[in-house]
Design a protein around this motif. Structure first.
Motif, mmCIF file in Angstrom:
data_model
loop_
_atom_site.group_PDB
_atom_site.id
_atom_site.type_symbol
_atom_site.label_atom_id
_atom_site.label_comp_id
_atom_site.label_asym_id
_atom_site.label_seq_id
_atom_site.Cartn_x
_atom_site.Cartn_y
_atom_site.Cartn_z
ATOM 1 N N ASN A 1 -30.209 -71.973 -111.416
ATOM 2 C CA ASN A 1 -30.037 -73.060 -111.561
ATOM 3 C C ASN A 1 -30.922 -73.364 -109.664
ATOM 4 O OD1 ASN A 1 -29.893 -75.547 -111.963
ATOM 5 N ND2 ASN A 1 -27.989 -75.633 -112.073
ATOM 6 N N SER A 2 -29.431 -73.829 -109.229
ATOM 7 C CA SER A 2 -30.415 -74.493 -108.035
ATOM 8 C C SER A 2 -30.501 -72.676 -106.767
ATOM 9 C CB SER A 2 -29.103 -75.598 -107.228
ATOM 10 O OG SER A 2 -28.253 -74.838 -106.869
ATOM 11 N N LYS A 3 -30.228 -71.595 -107.219
ATOM 12 C CA LYS A 3 -30.029 -70.732 -106.114
ATOM 13 C C LYS A 3 -30.755 -70.018 -106.410
ATOM 14 C CE LYS A 3 -25.707 -71.680 -104.908
ATOM 15 N NZ LYS A 3 -25.442 -71.796 -102.813
ATOM 16 N N MET A 4 -31.783 -69.095 -105.646
ATOM 17 C CA MET A 4 -32.462 -67.760 -105.161
ATOM 18 C C MET A 4 -31.500 -66.518 -104.302
ATOM 19 S SD MET A 4 -36.442 -67.856 -102.927
ATOM 20 C CE MET A 4 -34.993 -67.686 -101.259
ATOM 21 N N LYS A 5 -31.961 -65.450 -105.291
ATOM 22 C CA LYS A 5 -31.534 -64.318 -104.152
ATOM 23 C C LYS A 5 -32.621 -63.759 -104.604
ATOM 24 C CE LYS A 5 -27.524 -63.097 -105.643
ATOM 25 N NZ LYS A 5 -26.196 -62.699 -106.364
ATOM 26 N N LEU A 6 -33.345 -62.993 -102.959
ATOM 27 C CA LEU A 6 -33.892 -61.176 -102.627
ATOM 28 C C LEU A 6 -33.153 -60.364 -102.670
ATOM 29 C CD1 LEU A 6 -36.164 -63.692 -100.704
ATOM 30 C CD2 LEU A 6 -36.829 -63.176 -103.245
ATOM 31 N N VAL A 7 -33.802 -59.415 -103.549
ATOM 32 C CA VAL A 7 -33.227 -58.125 -103.037
ATOM 33 C C VAL A 7 -34.323 -57.178 -103.273
ATOM 34 C CG1 VAL A 7 -31.075 -56.877 -104.431
ATOM 35 C CG2 VAL A 7 -30.984 -59.102 -104.317
ATOM 36 N N ALA A 8 -33.162 -56.280 -102.378
ATOM 37 C CA ALA A 8 -34.613 -55.127 -102.172
ATOM 38 C C ALA A 8 -33.944 -53.917 -101.740
ATOM 39 C CB ALA A 8 -35.914 -55.154 -101.297
ATOM 40 N N SER A 9 -33.820 -52.399 -102.663
ATOM 41 C CA SER A 9 -33.610 -51.413 -102.507
ATOM 42 C C SER A 9 -33.830 -50.311 -102.483
ATOM 43 C CB SER A 9 -31.842 -51.209 -102.957
ATOM 44 O OG SER A 9 -31.090 -49.892 -103.112
ATOM 45 N N ASP A 10 -34.415 -48.888 -101.216
ATOM 46 C CA ASP A 10 -34.380 -48.027 -102.066
ATOM 47 C C ASP A 10 -33.914 -46.667 -102.210
ATOM 48 O OD1 ASP A 10 -33.071 -47.297 -99.426
ATOM 49 O OD2 ASP A 10 -34.950 -46.716 -98.610
ATOM 50 N N GLY A 11 -32.310 -46.839 -102.917
ATOM 51 C CA GLY A 11 -31.489 -46.339 -103.469
ATOM 52 C C GLY A 11 -30.847 -45.640 -102.348
ATOM 53 N N HIS A 12 -31.187 -45.978 -100.364
ATOM 54 C CA HIS A 12 -30.491 -45.979 -99.854
ATOM 55 C C HIS A 12 -29.207 -46.298 -98.870
ATOM 56 C CE1 HIS A 12 -31.589 -41.814 -100.137
ATOM 57 N NE2 HIS A 12 -32.774 -42.007 -100.396
ATOM 58 N N ARG A 13 -30.451 -47.830 -99.266
ATOM 59 C CA ARG A 13 -29.870 -48.571 -98.944
ATOM 60 C C ARG A 13 -29.776 -50.338 -99.534
ATOM 61 N NH1 ARG A 13 -34.168 -49.614 -93.339
ATOM 62 N NH2 ARG A 13 -36.102 -48.478 -95.320
ATOM 63 N N LEU A 14 -29.619 -51.371 -98.733
ATOM 64 C CA LEU A 14 -30.328 -52.708 -99.872
ATOM 65 C C LEU A 14 -29.863 -54.461 -99.009
ATOM 66 C CD1 LEU A 14 -29.437 -53.564 -103.282
ATOM 67 C CD2 LEU A 14 -27.377 -54.178 -102.264
ATOM 68 N N ALA A 15 -30.802 -54.612 -99.464
ATOM 69 C CA ALA A 15 -31.302 -55.630 -98.546
ATOM 70 C C ALA A 15 -30.186 -57.245 -99.215
ATOM 71 C CB ALA A 15 -32.187 -56.031 -97.546
ATOM 72 N N ILE A 16 -29.768 -58.144 -99.235
ATOM 73 C CA ILE A 16 -29.599 -59.148 -100.217
ATOM 74 C C ILE A 16 -30.058 -60.450 -99.442
ATOM 75 C CG2 ILE A 16 -28.052 -60.582 -102.001
ATOM 76 C CD1 ILE A 16 -26.505 -57.916 -101.769
ATOM 77 N N PHE A 17 -30.630 -61.711 -99.504
ATOM 78 C CA PHE A 17 -30.543 -63.357 -98.942
ATOM 79 C C PHE A 17 -30.127 -64.173 -100.072
ATOM 80 C CE2 PHE A 17 -32.953 -66.236 -98.010
ATOM 81 C CZ PHE A 17 -33.238 -67.213 -96.646
ATOM 82 N N GLU A 18 -29.700 -64.868 -100.139
ATOM 83 C CA GLU A 18 -30.031 -66.025 -100.375
ATOM 84 C C GLU A 18 -29.253 -67.495 -100.273
ATOM 85 O OE1 GLU A 18 -25.985 -65.221 -103.690
ATOM 86 O OE2 GLU A 18 -25.497 -63.617 -102.242
ATOM 87 N N ASP A 19 -29.949 -68.173 -100.952
ATOM 88 C CA ASP A 19 -30.483 -69.217 -100.456
ATOM 89 C C ASP A 19 -30.227 -70.695 -101.100
ATOM 90 O OD1 ASP A 19 -30.115 -71.282 -98.283
ATOM 91 O OD2 ASP A 19 -31.799 -70.722 -97.092
ATOM 92 N N ASP A 20 -30.283 -72.097 -101.713
ATOM 93 C CA ASP A 20 -30.414 -73.005 -102.092
ATOM 94 C C ASP A 20 -32.315 -73.579 -102.380
ATOM 95 O OD1 ASP A 20 -27.418 -73.559 -102.870
ATOM 96 O OD2 ASP A 20 -27.302 -74.227 -101.137
ATOM 97 N N ILE A 21 -32.082 -73.327 -103.357
ATOM 98 C CA ILE A 21 -33.810 -73.526 -103.592
ATOM 99 C C ILE A 21 -34.137 -75.218 -103.229
ATOM 100 C CG2 ILE A 21 -35.335 -74.249 -105.665
ATOM 101 C CD1 ILE A 21 -34.203 -71.545 -107.151
ATOM 102 N N GLY A 22 -32.753 -75.956 -103.712
ATOM 103 C CA GLY A 22 -32.726 -77.615 -102.940
ATOM 104 C C GLY A 22 -32.694 -78.345 -103.931
ATOM 105 N N PHE A 23 -33.252 -77.944 -105.445
ATOM 106 C CA PHE A 23 -32.259 -79.162 -106.475
ATOM 107 C C PHE A 23 -32.632 -77.657 -107.680
ATOM 108 C CE2 PHE A 23 -37.061 -77.409 -107.059
ATOM 109 C CZ PHE A 23 -37.337 -77.023 -108.020
ATOM 110 N N ALA A 24 -32.029 -78.132 -108.933
ATOM 111 C CA ALA A 24 -31.506 -77.844 -109.795
ATOM 112 C C ALA A 24 -32.343 -77.547 -110.580
ATOM 113 C CB ALA A 24 -30.628 -78.428 -111.092
ATOM 114 N N THR A 25 -32.805 -75.902 -111.079
ATOM 115 C CA THR A 25 -33.726 -75.695 -111.695
ATOM 116 C C THR A 25 -33.407 -75.657 -113.483
ATOM 117 O OG1 THR A 25 -33.166 -73.132 -111.511
ATOM 118 C CG2 THR A 25 -34.735 -74.285 -110.492
ATOM 119 N N GLY A 26 -32.386 -75.788 -113.698
ATOM 120 C CA GLY A 26 -31.400 -75.388 -114.784
ATOM 121 C C GLY A 26 -31.679 -74.467 -116.093
#
Length: 367
Positions: free
Chosen positions: A164-189
Motif C-alpha cells: 500500500n503506502s509503504k516501501m521496503k528494500l531488503v538485501a542479504s547474502d545469507g550472512h547478513r541482512l539490510a532492511i530499509f523501510e519508508d513511506d511512498i507518500g500515497f496509497a498504492t492500493g
C-alpha cells in the motif's frame, strides 16, 4: 542522418548509457549504442539484453533524421576528450559515421539498426511515483548486503516490497541482512514483491543523481521500468521468491548496547588488521560497561582493544566477521550505534537509536 550537437549536451547521456554495455560481447552489435534522430531530439539506447537504458537529448540542429548504431565506448571516448563547449558534427555516409569538431576528424564503423536487439517488456501491472532521493537512500543502505554470484540466485539481487503506502528494500547474502523501510507518500492500493538483479540495482543507484527528481516506477512479475527526467531504465527481474526473514524479529533479545559509532568503527578497523585474512573474525567480549574486541591469526599475531559502552545486560562473548560489522556501522547516519543481540546469540541487530528507517543484521561466526 546528419546533425550538429554540443559535446556538453550529448556527453552526460552517453555516460549514463555506456556503463550498462558489457566490454566483452557475444553479439558485436551489443557493443554499440543505438542512435535515433528525429526532427527535434536524439534518442540513445544501450542494452546488455538484461538491462536497457534509453536517454533523450533535445537537439534542434538535426538536418537529416535517421537511425544507426555506433561503437559505444569509442563514441564516448571521442566526445569525452573533446574540449568543453565543442560542437560535434555527425554525418552518416553509407556504413561509416563521420565525426568532426574544430580541426578533429573521426570515422567510425557502424552496424545497421534493424539488427539491434529489441528489449521485450511485459505488460506493467503495478505503478507508483517516488522521490528519487528517498529511493537512492534506500538503495545506498541495502545494496552492499547483496550476494555476488551465489548459487541461491534469489540472493543476487534486492527485494522491493510495496505494501500500500509503504516501501521496503531488503538485501542479504545469507550472512547478513539490510532492511530499509519508508513511506511512498500515497496509497498504492496493492501489495507486491519483486527481486531486482544485482547489476540493475547498481546501475539504477548510479543513475539517480538528482535527489529532488520524481520517479515513475512500473513493474510486473518479469520486468521493472523506472522513468525520470529524460531517461528510461528497464530491467528483467529475478524469477524467484525471497526468503522469509520475518522470523528473525520474532524472538527474545538481550539488553541493547549503546556505543559511539566512530569509536567502534575505528577500533574495529585497527583490531581487524591482525585478523585471519580469509575469515576476518573479531571476538566481542561484552560485560559491565566494557566491550573488548580481540582477534588472532595463524601467524600467532594478536590484537585487542577495550571500549567504554552503555550496557546493563549479562556478560557475553560472541564473534563476527569484522568487515560485515564495519559495513553496517559505517552506514549508520547517527553518532550512536545500538547493537542488540538475539537471546540465543543467533544474530546481532545494528541500528540507530531514534526511529530508524533502516537496520542491519549480522550473523555471528565460530572462531
Amino acid at each position: 542522418m546528419k546533425f550538429v550537437i554540443s559535446r556538453d549536451l550529448i556527453l552526460p547521456s552517453l555516460q549514463q548509457i555506456v556503463s550498462v554495455i558489457e566490454k566483452r560481447q557475444t553479439m558485436p552489435i551489443l557493443s554499440n549504442v543505438l542512435l535515433w534522430a528525429d526532427e527535434s531530439s536524439l534518442v540513445m539506447t544501450g542494452t546488455d539484453t538484461e538491462i536497457q537504458i534509453v536517454s533523450k537529448v533535445y537537439c534542434e540542429s538535426i538536418e537529416n533524421p535517421g537511425v544507426i548504431t555506433v561503437p559505444a565506448r569509442k563514441f564516448l571516448d571521442i566526445c569525452r576528450l573533446l574540449p568543453g563547449g565543442a560542437e560535434l558534427k555527425f554525418e552518416l555516409h553509407e556504413d561509416k559515421v563521420k565525426l568532426s569538431s574544430g580541426r578533429s576528424r573521426f570515422s567510425l564503423s557502424t552496424l545497421p539498426a534493424e539488427h539491434y536487439p529489441e528489449f521485450n517488456e511485459s505488460e506493467y501491472e503495478y505503478r507508483f511515483a517516488l522521490n528519487a532521493g528517498k529511493f537512492k537512500k534506500g538503495l545506498d543502505k541495502t545494496l552492499f548486503c547483496m550476494a555476488n554470484q551465489d548459487v541461491r540466485y534469489y540472493l543476487n539481487g534486492l527485494l522491493l516490497h510495496v505494501s500500500n503506502s509503504k516501501m521496503k528494500l531488503v538485501a542479504s547474502d545469507g550472512h547478513r541482512l539490510a532492511i530499509f523501510e519508508d513511506d511512498i507518500g500515497f496509497a498504492t492500493g496493492y501489495e507486491s514483491r519483486i527481486i531486482i538483479p544485482r547489476k540493475a540495482v547498481q546501475e539504477l543507484n548510479r543513475l539517480l543523481d538528482e535527489p529532488e527528481a520524481e520517479l515513475d516506477v512500473q513493474f510486473s512479475a518479469n520486468h521493472i521500468k523506472v522513468q525520470f527526467k529524460d531517461v528510461v531504465f528497464s530491467s528483467k527481474l529475478i524469477d524467484a521468491k525471497f526468503p522469509d526473514f520475518s522470523k528473525v524479529f520474532n524472538q527474545s533479545f538481550m539488553t541493547p548496547l549503546l556505543i559511539q559509532k566512530q569509536v567502534l568503527r575505528d577500533a574495529l578497523t585497527r583490531v581487524a588488521i591482525l585478523s585471519n585474512e580469509k575469515y576476518k573474525g573479531v571476538t566481542f567480549d561484552i560485560g559491565g560497561d566494557v566491550l573488548k574486541l580481540s582477534t588472532h591469526n595463524p601467524e600467532h599475531d594478536e590484537a585487542e582493544e577495550e571500549l567504554i559502552i552503555d550496557y546493563h545486560g549479562q556478560t557475553l562473548s560472541i564473534s563476527f566477521n569484522s568487515q560485515y560489522m564495519l559495513d553496517a556501522v559505517s552506514n549508520l547516519d547517527s553518532e550512536l550505534a545500538v547493537l542488540t543481540i538475539a537471546g540465543n546469540a543467533s544474530s546481532c541487530f545494528i541500528e540507530e537509536p531514534e526511529q530508524p528507517l533502516f537496520k542491519f543484521i549480522v550473523m555471528p561466526m565460530r572462531l
